[in-house]
Design an enzyme around this catalytic site. Structure first.
Site: not given
Ligand SMILES: NC(=O)c1ccc[n+]([C@@H]2O[C@H](COP(=O)([O-])OP(=O)(O)OC[C@H]3O[C@@H](n4cnc5c(N)ncnc54)[C@H](O)[C@@H]3O)[C@@H](O)[C@H]2O)c1
Length: 254
Positions: A142, A155
């Site tokens: 991130s 985080y």
């Molecule tokens: N969306 C944003 O703005 C953003 C920005 C920076 C980083 N991220 C990172 O991107 C990655 C994906 O996030 P996203 O935005 O797609 O979120 P999201 O919530 O849409 O997807 C996350 C997925 O991870 C799965 N997950 C969570 N905990 C889990 C566990 N303990 N075991 C197995 N699966 C698990 C969830 O079920 C979900 O399907 C994350 O690591 C997040 O920190 C997202």
């Protein structure tokens, strides 16, 4: 001449967090370009919906911070063949409170999912990639893993660990033909981002406006804008890119 629209034909790999958001989109795009994938997530129903659109994909529902669950995913990979791709997108936001107000159990859960979960996937895949003669890893960190974050500091700490874990793999495994890069998205329109605003309650509107105002592009990103970078970093076109921590944030950290 290989088909440039099928950069991953015949390649086998694991995507964690594949049921939603960034992991889901990366899985769909990799499968569309010929990769055969093991899709891993806690959300079994969500995984099945994604797998239905990924030819040849296998699903493993499980908890990313449990070694036994990741080992099940690794066994599913072994049944497909030699694995050479890894995307770790499973992650949690955790508490949106100052560090001194974070509960011990919240901290432990956040680090279990974001940090231990990334490590377990690497621990399972790296020896397999070595055996396969090489591979490519993209972890999802991130922008909050590159600079401090006052709204979700726990985080930020967990994603900082993901950045340096990835860079450590880049330096430790280069001679084995393994490249490891990390993407550092800013605010991307996914269920997680919407969850941030839900958690913030009455502070949400102000924080959302502040996020937009601080972004030179004036907007949030789309999942496809992260997926394009993930696939590039996994592809042979990125053969000399190793250890990068790439902001994908419309210029937020510029
Ligand atoms: N969306 C944003 O703005 C953003 C920005 C920076 C980083 N991220 C990172 O991107 C990655 C994906 O996030 P996203 O935005 O797609 O979120 P999201 O919530 O849409 O997807 C996350 C997925 O991870 C799965 N997950 C969570 N905990 C889990 C566990 N303990 N075991 C197995 N699966 C698990 C969830 O079920 C979900 O399907 C994350 O690591 C997040 O920190 C997202």
């Amino acid at each position: 001449m290989p088909d440039p629209s099928h950069r991953f034909a015949g390649r086998i790999g694991l995507v964690t967090g594949a049921a939603s958001g960034l992991g889901r989109d990366a899985a769909l795009a990799l499968a569309a370009e010929g990769a055969r994938l093991v899709l891993f997530d806690l959300d079994a129903a969500g995984l099945e919906a994604v797998a239905a659109r990924c030819p040849g994909a296998v699903t493993v529902a499980g908890e990313v911070s449990r070694a036994a669950d990741i080992e099940r995913a690794a066994a599913a990979l072994d049944a497909l063949g030699p694995a050479s791709l890894l995307v770790t997108a499973a992650g949690l936001l955790g508490p949106t409170r100052p560090l001194a107000e974070v509960e011990e159990a919240e901290w432990d859960r956040l680090f279990a999912v974001n940090v231990k979960g990334t490590w377990l996937a690497l621990k399972a895949l790296l020896p397999r990639m070595e055996k396969a003669g090489g591979g490519a890893v993209v972890t999802v960190a991130s922008g909050s893993g590159l600079v401090g974050n006052a709204i979700f500091p726990a985080y930020s700490a967990s994603k900082g660990a993901v950045v340096l874990m990835t860079r450590s793999v880049a330096v430790s495994h280069a001679m084995q033909g393994i490249r490891a890069n990390t993407v550092c998205p800013g605010q991307i329109e996914t269920p997680m981002l919407r969850g941030v605003f839900e958690q913030l309650g009455e502070r949400a509107a102000g924080v959302e406006a502040m996020f937009r105002a601080k972004n030179p592009s004036g907007r949030f990103g789309e999942v496809g804008e992260v997926t394009a970078a993930v696939l590039f970093l996994l592809s042979d076109a990125a053969s000399y890119i190793n250890g990068a921590a790439l902001p994908i944030d419309g210029g937020r950290l510029a």
